[in-house]
Design an enzyme around this catalytic site. Structure first.
Site: not given
Ligand code: ADQ
Length: 457
Positions: A365, A157
């Site tokens: 991110d 992720h």
């Protein structure tokens, strides 16, 4: 059809009929609800007598849930230590915040082996195992050592850094060797996948073959790009549902027609909150006409607060928020509202819809689901504008947003001015373009593509 077995560090506390919190939890639950299966992971409990045996199972709908507890030593070395003290910062290019200890790395491997041994006893021969995230890079290797031969996939992720950055972790070679034991390794974006393939070919003597196939350490495996998404229509419906809008209505009444800039993040140094606060200060300094007219609200519930760097960032932000408000506030206007609390996800959607600007500026991110949720929640007839960091995975897809460098205070200040002044035609056009992308790369598509590729072998 083979059963899907999802393994993640935490099994989210889920209740039937209620939505799950957090990106990973939503995605995982969705994957499991579609075809049923087993969800295995840490219970969140630190037990003095943790023996690694699975706790009694429970069933929610068509999902079997099995958890194990961790000991204090496991928690300290694996979770607080290597996973969040070493790996998380390096995966986000924050090497200066990373520390390394071989004993903690040994703890990380030990807990991966503990997961593997506990899980092995619950598996059927044709189960398909889907591991999630940076806590479990060693799971497939440990399962194979335990004699398990099932198909195994990993979805990361977070970002995956370039080899030179990863190599600041002294145990990098062992980590990559372990990752190569999966049959499929999935990434959020192509640059993440390429960085991993570069390591395999340049540092591990491996070979890259067409179609994302890699060969290294005597075995072949596959890599792919699976950008995680959101349920677009559901987010908009939640934004409109009267039961979810209590806080949003209070907020609107309190804004007195002022424009709202909104940021929502876990309180984490990778999310770029300090730089964002300074950019907002710059905006206020550069735009006197905005004084009294604009409010910036930062929602940031504390996370991982038993780790020193997370306590420090919290203190630092409290200081900055106070200083900025002290500098600019007036008797009837406080420019920056800093909320150290969480909201139910359903209540976040109407808050997004109230905001003229969604300000999402992580330093790095993997994806950033807040950016996607913000867009999905907007009223298409009168949508807000997303200001997005070029270093969020989401920026690869969302070129309809105003893309900024999170380290460039003046650049963000300028983007805020531009967003606040944008015509309704331009806002509608950008929003429609973004929604097309969000629909193409929805959460369902993410799940279906990963599961299909893992199944296909
Ligand atoms: P996170 O780092 O947690 O996820 P993000 O992708 O933004 O970051 O997901 C956060 C989720 O938590 C969102 O669904 C959001 O609605 C929710 N959330 C955030 N703040 C909240 C608050 N104050 N109250 C309630 N809910 C809140 C990791 C990676 C990301 C990646 C996701 C999914 O770091 O890069 O996008 O996993 O893969």
């Amino acid at each position: 059809m083979s059963r899907l077995v999802v393994v993640s560090n935490r099994v989210a506390p889920i209740t039937e009929g209620e939505p799950a919190a957090g990106g990973l939890a939503v995605g995982v639950l969705d994957a499991l609800r579609a075809e049923g299966g087993l969800w295995f992971g840490w219970s969140g409990e630190v037990a003095t007598d943790a023996a690694g045996l699975p706790n009694p199972g429970r069933r929610v709908g068509n999902i079997d849930i099995r958890t194990i507890d961790l000991s204090r030593k496991d928690y300290d070395e694996f979770y607080r230590g290597f996973a969040n003290g070493t790996l998380w910062p390096v995966l986000h290019y924050q090497m200066g915040l990373s520390r390394f200890d071989w004993a903690e790395f040994a703890g990380y491997r030990r807990v991966n082996a503990l997961f593997a041994c506990s899980l092995a006893g619950l598996l059927d021969p044709d189960d398909m195992i889907w591991a999630h995230d940076y806590h479990l890079l060693g799971l497939a290797e440990a399962l194979r050592e335990a004699g398990v031969t099932n198909r195994m996939g990993l979805f990361l992720h977070t970002p995956f850094p370039e080899p030179g950055v990863l190599m600041t972790v002294p145990a990098h070679a062992a980590l990559i060797r372990a990752m190569a034991a999966f049959d499929l390794v999935g990434f959020q974006t192509e640059p993440d996948r390429t960085a991993f393939a570069d390591y395999i070919t340049r540092q591990a003597g491996g070979e890259a073959l067409p179609g994302g196939h890699l060969h290294a350490f005597g075995r072949g495996f596959r890599t792919g790009v699976y950008p995680i998404g959101v349920h677009v229509d559901e987010a908009r419906a939640e934004a409109e549902l009267p039961a979810n809008r209590r806080q949003a209505l209070r907020l609107r009444a309190n804004l007195h027609g002022r424009s709202l800039i909104l940021s929502v993040d876990r309180l984490d140094y990778a999310k770029g909150l300090r730089q964002r606060f300074l950019a907002f200060e710059r905006f206020l300094a550069d735009s006197p006409a905005a004084h009294g007219q604009v409010i910036f609200m930062q929602i940031a519930p504390p996370s991982r607060s038993d780790i020193q760097t997370y306590r420090e960032i919290r203190q630092e932000l409290e200081g900055e928020a106070g200083r900025i408000n002290g500098r600019f506030a007036d008797v009837d206007w406080v420019p920056l509202r800093y909320l150290n609390r969480s909201f139910p996800r359903a209540a976040l959607m109407p808050l997004y819809a109230e905001a003229r600007v969604g300000l999402v500026t992580p330093l790095r991110d993997g994806m950033n689901l807040v950016a996607k949720e913000y867009l999905a929640a907007q009223d298409p007839e009168d949508p807000g504008v997303l200001v997005l960091s070029q270093f969020a995975g989401a920026a690869r897809e969302l070129d309809a947003a105003l893309i900024v460098n999170p380290y460039d205070e003046a650049g963000i200040a300028h983007a805020l001015e531009q967003a606040l002044a944008m015509s309704i035609e331009e806002r509608r056009g950008r929003h429609a373009a973004a929604l097309d992308v969000l629909r193409r790369n929805s959460l369902d598509v993410w799940r279906d593509r990963f599961v299909a590729d893992l199944r296909a072998g």
